[in-house]
Design a protein around this motif. Structure first.
Motif, short mmCIF file in Angstrom:
data_model
loop_
_atom_site.label_atom_id
_atom_site.label_comp_id
_atom_site.label_asym_id
_atom_site.label_seq_id
_atom_site.Cartn_x
_atom_site.Cartn_y
_atom_site.Cartn_z
N ALA A 271 -26.37 -22.94 -87.63
CA ALA A 271 -26.11 -21.65 -88.28
C ALA A 271 -25.37 -20.72 -87.33
N GLY A 272 -24.33 -20.11 -87.81
CA GLY A 272 -23.57 -19.16 -87.02
C GLY A 272 -22.61 -19.79 -86.04
N GLU A 273 -22.62 -21.11 -85.94
CA GLU A 273 -21.76 -21.79 -84.98
C GLU A 273 -20.37 -22.06 -85.54
N PHE A 274 -20.27 -22.17 -86.85
CA PHE A 274 -19.01 -22.58 -87.45
C PHE A 274 -18.56 -21.66 -88.56
N TYR A 275 -19.48 -21.18 -89.37
CA TYR A 275 -19.13 -20.47 -90.59
C TYR A 275 -20.06 -19.29 -90.79
N THR A 276 -19.47 -18.12 -91.05
CA THR A 276 -20.25 -16.95 -91.39
C THR A 276 -20.23 -16.80 -92.91
N PRO A 277 -21.39 -16.87 -93.56
CA PRO A 277 -21.41 -16.74 -95.02
C PRO A 277 -20.80 -15.42 -95.47
N HIS A 278 -20.18 -15.44 -96.66
CA HIS A 278 -19.51 -14.26 -97.17
C HIS A 278 -20.46 -13.06 -97.28
N ALA B 164 -13.90 -12.39 -82.28
CA ALA B 164 -14.35 -13.78 -82.47
C ALA B 164 -13.85 -14.31 -83.81
N MET B 165 -12.60 -14.01 -84.12
CA MET B 165 -12.04 -14.35 -85.42
C MET B 165 -11.93 -15.85 -85.61
N GLY B 166 -12.35 -16.29 -86.76
CA GLY B 166 -12.16 -17.70 -87.14
C GLY B 166 -11.08 -17.76 -88.18
N SER B 167 -11.48 -17.70 -89.44
CA SER B 167 -10.53 -17.77 -90.54
C SER B 167 -9.93 -16.41 -90.88
N GLY B 168 -10.49 -15.33 -90.35
CA GLY B 168 -10.00 -13.99 -90.65
C GLY B 168 -10.68 -13.36 -91.85
N SER B 169 -11.70 -14.02 -92.38
CA SER B 169 -12.34 -13.50 -93.60
C SER B 169 -13.01 -12.14 -93.37
N LEU B 170 -13.55 -11.88 -92.18
CA LEU B 170 -14.17 -10.57 -91.93
C LEU B 170 -13.11 -9.48 -91.98
N LEU B 171 -11.94 -9.74 -91.41
CA LEU B 171 -10.86 -8.75 -91.45
C LEU B 171 -10.43 -8.47 -92.88
N LEU B 172 -10.26 -9.51 -93.66
CA LEU B 172 -9.82 -9.34 -95.05
C LEU B 172 -10.89 -8.68 -95.90
N THR B 173 -12.15 -9.03 -95.68
CA THR B 173 -13.23 -8.39 -96.43
C THR B 173 -13.30 -6.92 -96.10
#
Length: 99
Positions: free
Chosen positions: A38-45, A71-80
């Motif tokens: 958990a938290g190592e690969f994917y942050t739930p929406h 700690a950007m991965g896919s950028g989903s936090l920025l877009l959200t």
């Protein structure tokens, strides 16, 4: 049928939100099936959504702003986070930074 053919059949709405939802679903499935902790690969929406609401509280009407995720991965936090800001389509109103 392959994934590309399936995605090609999706009817997109004006902001193509369905593609973002599909992307989040697939990333979640990959994380669940890869054995990542958990938290190592994917942050739930849901977690990104709560963080975005906290970051934007009281700042929704700023005409321009910058977003940084160290700690950007896919950028989903920025877009959200951007989805909660009201920028009225002004070009250059949002500046994204991440690593």
């Amino acid at each position: 049928m392959d994934w590309i053919s399936l995605i090609d059949q999706i009817e997109l709405d004006e902001d193509a939100a369905v593609l973002g939802d599909l992307y989040e679903y697939l990333i979640g499935m990959i994380a669940a099936n890869s054995g990542a902790k958990a938290g190592e690969f994917y942050t739930p929406h849901q977690v990104s959504d709560i963080m975005a609401r906290i970051l934007t509280a009281g700042r929704e009407d700023m005409p321009t702003y910058s977003l940084y995720d160290p700690a950007m991965g896919s950028g989903s936090l920025l877009l959200t986070t951007a989805s909660y800001m009201k920028h009225d389509g002004i070009r250059g109103a949002i500046k994204y930074y991440g690593q």
